[in-house]
Design a protein around this motif. Structure first.
Motif, PDB file in Angstrom:
ATOM      1  N   ILE A 199      94.541  76.916  72.448  1.00 56.22           N
ATOM      2  CA  ILE A 199      92.831  77.291  71.599  1.00 56.22           C
ATOM      3  C   ILE A 199      91.877  76.734  73.238  1.00 56.22           C
ATOM      4  O   ILE A 199      92.789  76.935  73.996  1.00 56.22           O
ATOM      5  N   ASP A 200      90.787  76.283  72.722  1.00 54.24           N
ATOM      6  CA  ASP A 200      90.059  76.680  73.191  1.00 54.24           C
ATOM      7  C   ASP A 200      89.563  75.036  73.955  1.00 54.24           C
ATOM      8  O   ASP A 200      90.349  73.804  73.597  1.00 54.24           O
ATOM      9  N   VAL A 201      89.259  75.011  74.910  1.00 56.33           N
ATOM     10  CA  VAL A 201      88.640  73.508  75.988  1.00 56.33           C
ATOM     11  C   VAL A 201      88.133  72.599  74.451  1.00 56.33           C
ATOM     12  O   VAL A 201      88.708  71.140  74.546  1.00 56.33           O
ATOM     13  N   TYR A 202      87.779  72.983  74.055  1.00 58.48           N
ATOM     14  CA  TYR A 202      87.031  71.989  72.937  1.00 58.48           C
ATOM     15  C   TYR A 202      87.875  70.974  71.611  1.00 58.48           C
ATOM     16  O   TYR A 202      88.120  70.435  71.341  1.00 58.48           O
ATOM     17  N   GLY A 203      88.353  71.974  71.252  1.00 58.46           N
ATOM     18  CA  GLY A 203      89.286  72.094  69.712  1.00 58.46           C
ATOM     19  C   GLY A 203      90.795  70.926  71.219  1.00 58.46           C
ATOM     20  O   GLY A 203      91.661  70.382  70.433  1.00 58.46           O
ATOM     21  N   ALA A 204      90.953  71.552  72.555  1.00 58.49           N
ATOM     22  CA  ALA A 204      91.977  70.889  72.956  1.00 58.49           C
ATOM     23  C   ALA A 204      91.972  69.257  73.473  1.00 58.49           C
ATOM     24  O   ALA A 204      92.180  68.369  72.708  1.00 58.49           O
ATOM     25  N   LEU A 205      90.082  69.006  73.594  1.00 61.25           N
ATOM     26  CA  LEU A 205      90.623  67.864  74.269  1.00 61.25           C
ATOM     27  C   LEU A 205      90.189  66.945  72.259  1.00 61.25           C
ATOM     28  O   LEU A 205      90.389  65.527  72.723  1.00 61.25           O
ATOM     29  N   ASN A 206      89.762  67.478  70.999  1.00 60.31           N
ATOM     30  CA  ASN A 206      89.459  66.768  70.069  1.00 60.31           C
ATOM     31  C   ASN A 206      90.798  66.566  69.988  1.00 60.31           C
ATOM     32  O   ASN A 206      91.255  65.070  69.079  1.00 60.31           O
TER      33      ASN A 206
ATOM     34  N   LEU B   7      98.322  74.424  75.978  1.00 58.94           N
ATOM     35  CA  LEU B   7      97.464  75.309  76.936  1.00 58.94           C
ATOM     36  C   LEU B   7      95.896  75.442  76.054  1.00 58.94           C
ATOM     37  O   LEU B   7      95.451  75.994  75.443  1.00 58.94           O
ATOM     38  N   ALA B   8      94.893  75.148  76.828  1.00 58.14           N
ATOM     39  CA  ALA B   8      93.683  75.692  77.358  1.00 58.14           C
ATOM     40  C   ALA B   8      93.047  76.113  78.689  1.00 58.14           C
ATOM     41  O   ALA B   8      93.992  75.988  79.236  1.00 58.14           O
ATOM     42  N   GLY B   9      91.499  76.397  78.309  1.00 58.73           N
ATOM     43  CA  GLY B   9      91.860  77.562  79.633  1.00 58.73           C
ATOM     44  C   GLY B   9      90.243  78.122  78.723  1.00 58.73           C
ATOM     45  O   GLY B   9      90.685  78.895  77.458  1.00 58.73           O
ATOM     46  N   PRO B  10      89.461  79.041  79.175  1.00 63.52           N
ATOM     47  CA  PRO B  10      88.934  79.936  79.374  1.00 63.52           C
ATOM     48  C   PRO B  10      89.749  81.624  78.371  1.00 63.52           C
ATOM     49  O   PRO B  10      90.895  81.659  79.365  1.00 63.52           O
ATOM     50  N   SER B  11      89.479  82.396  78.354  1.00 64.74           N
ATOM     51  CA  SER B  11      89.821  83.532  77.718  1.00 64.74           C
ATOM     52  C   SER B  11      90.130  84.377  78.730  1.00 64.74           C
ATOM     53  O   SER B  11      88.882  84.216  79.738  1.00 64.74           O
ATOM     54  N   GLY B  12      90.981  85.680  79.003  1.00 64.34           N
ATOM     55  CA  GLY B  12      91.036  86.006  80.174  1.00 64.34           C
ATOM     56  C   GLY B  12      91.617  84.897  81.655  1.00 64.34           C
ATOM     57  O   GLY B  12      91.950  85.157  82.712  1.00 64.34           O
TER      58      GLY B  12
ATOM     59  N   ALA C 210      83.673  80.985  79.414  1.00 69.51           N
ATOM     60  CA  ALA C 210      84.430  80.764  80.088  1.00 69.51           C
ATOM     61  C   ALA C 210      84.055  79.365  80.773  1.00 69.51           C
ATOM     62  O   ALA C 210      84.388  78.917  81.483  1.00 69.51           O
ATOM     63  N   GLU C 211      82.774  80.053  81.948  1.00 70.38           N
ATOM     64  CA  GLU C 211      81.813  79.542  82.251  1.00 70.38           C
ATOM     65  C   GLU C 211      81.716  78.049  82.168  1.00 70.38           C
ATOM     66  O   GLU C 211      82.254  77.082  82.747  1.00 70.38           O
ATOM     67  N   GLU C 212      81.553  77.794  81.107  1.00 69.05           N
ATOM     68  CA  GLU C 212      81.145  76.326  80.245  1.00 69.05           C
ATOM     69  C   GLU C 212      82.838  76.101  80.169  1.00 69.05           C
ATOM     70  O   GLU C 212      82.804  75.038  80.856  1.00 69.05           O
ATOM     71  N   GLU C 213      83.777  76.300  79.791  1.00 77.34           N
ATOM     72  CA  GLU C 213      85.045  75.844  79.902  1.00 77.34           C
ATOM     73  C   GLU C 213      85.168  75.109  80.997  1.00 77.34           C
ATOM     74  O   GLU C 213      86.385  74.501  80.793  1.00 77.34           O
ATOM     75  N   LEU C 214      85.344  76.192  82.637  1.00 75.96           N
ATOM     76  CA  LEU C 214      85.751  76.210  83.462  1.00 75.96           C
ATOM     77  C   LEU C 214      85.354  74.409  84.291  1.00 75.96           C
ATOM     78  O   LEU C 214      85.810  74.373  84.508  1.00 75.96           O
ATOM     79  N   SER C 215      83.940  74.704  83.790  1.00 76.71           N
ATOM     80  CA  SER C 215      83.861  72.671  83.933  1.00 76.71           C
ATOM     81  C   SER C 215      83.821  71.960  83.506  1.00 76.71           C
ATOM     82  O   SER C 215      83.917  70.838  83.838  1.00 76.71           O
ATOM     83  N   MET C 216      85.152  72.277  82.827  1.00 74.32           N
ATOM     84  CA  MET C 216      85.617  70.853  82.152  1.00 74.32           C
ATOM     85  C   MET C 216      86.985  70.763  82.078  1.00 74.32           C
ATOM     86  O   MET C 216      87.463  70.072  82.063  1.00 74.32           O
ATOM     87  N   SER C 217      87.423  71.700  83.345  1.00 70.49           N
ATOM     88  CA  SER C 217      88.885  71.914  83.465  1.00 70.49           C
ATOM     89  C   SER C 217      89.265  69.978  83.817  1.00 70.49           C
ATOM     90  O   SER C 217      90.327  69.596  84.088  1.00 70.49           O
ATOM     91  N   GLY C 218      88.913  69.220  84.585  1.00 68.56           N
ATOM     92  CA  GLY C 218      88.889  68.017  85.072  1.00 68.56           C
ATOM     93  C   GLY C 218      89.325  67.013  83.983  1.00 68.56           C
ATOM     94  O   GLY C 218      90.004  66.198  83.965  1.00 68.56           O
ATOM     95  N   ILE C 219      88.718  67.267  82.707  1.00 69.85           N
ATOM     96  CA  ILE C 219      89.675  66.422  81.845  1.00 69.85           C
ATOM     97  C   ILE C 219      90.011  65.929  81.509  1.00 69.85           C
ATOM     98  O   ILE C 219      91.293  65.733  80.061  1.00 69.85           O
TER      99      ILE C 219
ATOM    100  N   PHE D  96      95.494  72.434  81.505  1.00 71.61           N
ATOM    101  CA  PHE D  96      94.333  73.936  81.425  1.00 71.61           C
ATOM    102  C   PHE D  96      94.831  74.648  82.431  1.00 71.61           C
ATOM    103  O   PHE D  96      95.369  74.700  83.917  1.00 71.61           O
ATOM    104  N   ILE D  97      94.053  75.746  82.118  1.00 65.97           N
ATOM    105  CA  ILE D  97      94.625  77.168  82.076  1.00 65.97           C
ATOM    106  C   ILE D  97      93.952  77.946  83.150  1.00 65.97           C
ATOM    107  O   ILE D  97      92.542  78.052  82.604  1.00 65.97           O
ATOM    108  N   HIS D  98      93.964  77.148  85.037  1.00 69.32           N
ATOM    109  CA  HIS D  98      92.767  77.545  85.581  1.00 69.32           C
ATOM    110  C   HIS D  98      92.624  79.143  86.221  1.00 69.32           C
ATOM    111  O   HIS D  98      93.618  79.878  86.818  1.00 69.32           O
TER     112      HIS D  98
END
Ligand code: 5GP
Length: 192
Positions: A103-110, A10-15, A154-163, A123-125
């Motif tokens: 974990i965070d978005v980058y960790g999830a993608l790795n 489960l990834a997504g921004p803090s909050g 969070a703003e940076e992570e939100l832009s990556m939800s599509g992956i 991705f939890i949006h």
């Protein structure tokens, strides 16, 4: 890796509510086991070492990095390291369970890159940035500077939800939880 070695992330921004959702899933699904990450950040008063995180000094963390003990590591915030330990994943697989990573978005993608197709990334949006800001500001644990960094991240992570394999909108918590449960059921029964 054998096919039964599944991983749910489960990834997504803090909050975004991913920790609440992951706790709910852990309560409802005994097949899941929380993957305890290592971090160099300070322990919060409500956290327990070895349960919420393995709290490490930076030098211990870096030594483990050098010894190749992590599946992935990220400097989520400047100077603060987080990582998933190989030993943690093995511990969970060895007891016949599925590791659930928050974990965070980058960790999830790795992890997805390393373990695809076994790993499922969700991705939890949080709906929109304003909702997220409100949630982050409500958190008493964060000071101004730390909340500002979290909002930026969070703003940076939100832009990556599509992956991600799946995206779940968390506007109504019960609805989001039911949706993630459905995704999990499909994944565990090999429907996705
Ligand atoms: P917090 O400091 O609020 O516990 O976590 C901050 C962020 O780091 C959250 O997005 C959390 O999911 C992420 N995080 C926690 N553990 C790990 C990890 O092992 N690896 C990565 N990449 N991120 C993590």
């Amino acid at each position: 890796m054998t096919p039964e070695k599944k991983i749910i992330i489960l990834a997504g921004p803090s909050g975004s509510g991913k920790t609440t959702i992951s706790k709910h899933l852990l309560e409802k699904n005994s097949i899941l086991s929380f993957s305890i990450s290592a971090t160099t950040r300070a322990k919060r008063s409500n956290e327990i070492d070895g349960q919420d995180y393995y709290f490490l000094t930076e030098s211990d963390f870096r030594e483990k990095m050098q010894m190749d003990e992590f599946v992935e590591t990220e400097e989520v915030y400047a100077g603060i390291l987080y990582g998933t330990l190989k030993s943690e994943m093995e511990r969970i697989w060895n007891i016949g369970k599925v590791p659930m990573l928050d974990i965070d978005v980058y960790g999830a993608l790795n992890i997805k890159e390393k373990f695809a197709p076994q790993a499922l990334t969700v991705f939890i949006h949080p709906g929109d940035v304003e909702t997220l800001k409100r949630r982050l500001k409500l958190r008493a644990t964060e000071n101004e500077e730390s909340s500002r960094k979290r909002i930026h991240r969070a703003e940076e992570e939100l832009s990556m939800s599509g992956i991600f394999d799946k995206t779940v909108l968390n506007i109504d918590l019960a609805t989001a939880q039911a949706e993630v449960q459905q995704i999990l059921d499909n994944y565990l029964s090999d429907k996705i």
